[in-house]
Design a protein around this motif. Sequence first.
Motif, short mmCIF file in Angstrom:
data_model
loop_
_atom_site.label_atom_id
_atom_site.label_comp_id
_atom_site.label_asym_id
_atom_site.label_seq_id
_atom_site.Cartn_x
_atom_site.Cartn_y
_atom_site.Cartn_z
N THR A 76 0.84 -1.19 0.00
CA THR A 76 0.00 0.00 0.00
C THR A 76 0.88 1.24 0.00
OG1 THR A 76 -1.90 1.06 1.07
CG2 THR A 76 -0.17 0.21 2.52
N LEU A 121 -3.22 -8.92 9.37
CA LEU A 121 -2.56 -8.11 8.35
C LEU A 121 -2.31 -8.93 7.09
CD1 LEU A 121 0.10 -5.98 10.28
CD2 LEU A 121 -2.18 -5.30 9.50
N ASP A 125 -1.75 -4.55 3.27
CA ASP A 125 -1.66 -3.58 4.37
C ASP A 125 -0.24 -3.05 4.55
OD1 ASP A 125 -4.40 -3.92 5.21
OD2 ASP A 125 -3.79 -5.85 6.06
#
Length: 206
Positions: A76, A121, A125
């Motif tokens: 990300t 996660l 992420d």
Amino acid sequence: MATPARLIPLLEQFDWARERLGNRMAGPVVDSGNGTDVEAPPMTDEEYLWEPVPDCWSVRRRTAGPGPRATSLAGTGDWGRDTAAFPHPSPPPFTTIAWRLSHLTELLALRADHAAGSHGLTRDDFRVEGDAAGALAAFATAADAWRTALLGADDTALDTVGYSTYPHGSDPEDPFIDIVWWVNQELLHHGAEIALLRDLYRGRTI
């Protein structure tokens, strides 16, 4: 809680490998292995992103899209890491320091979460860093998180199959002590690669 005796040598190996790699990237010196300090200039952004051969996999701005033979950018943030769906290209693409360090940092951060965090996660992420300073800070944070997860593991946890639920390795099938050993091997393996790339960058002729 006392640290299990069999975890202590693995912790010591992790700490030493993490310290040497951190110093090798950030400087100003790194222990040569025999107690002698060797100069290690801080890694620059240019070196972090250096592509020594054509068609490297690296980290890239999302606006630029994935690199050669990659089909997407993992993670990300404004930057992503070149990747492709399995099976990966063969032969494997050569990867930059940025790619290798991002991969190693993601591995530490996600395994810490799946051993002693939210267990939720995903790779989507993980924030991919586009500069050397950001990448070094992220590596330090992830390494700290993994070490904290290890300090929370007792003997029962070390023997528990699936104590780490990290979904991209053998974690759900192996005792946690085996995963601890494997993470050390990943740190040593990728740390050596990054150190060699630093040497090659210093000796480049173009």
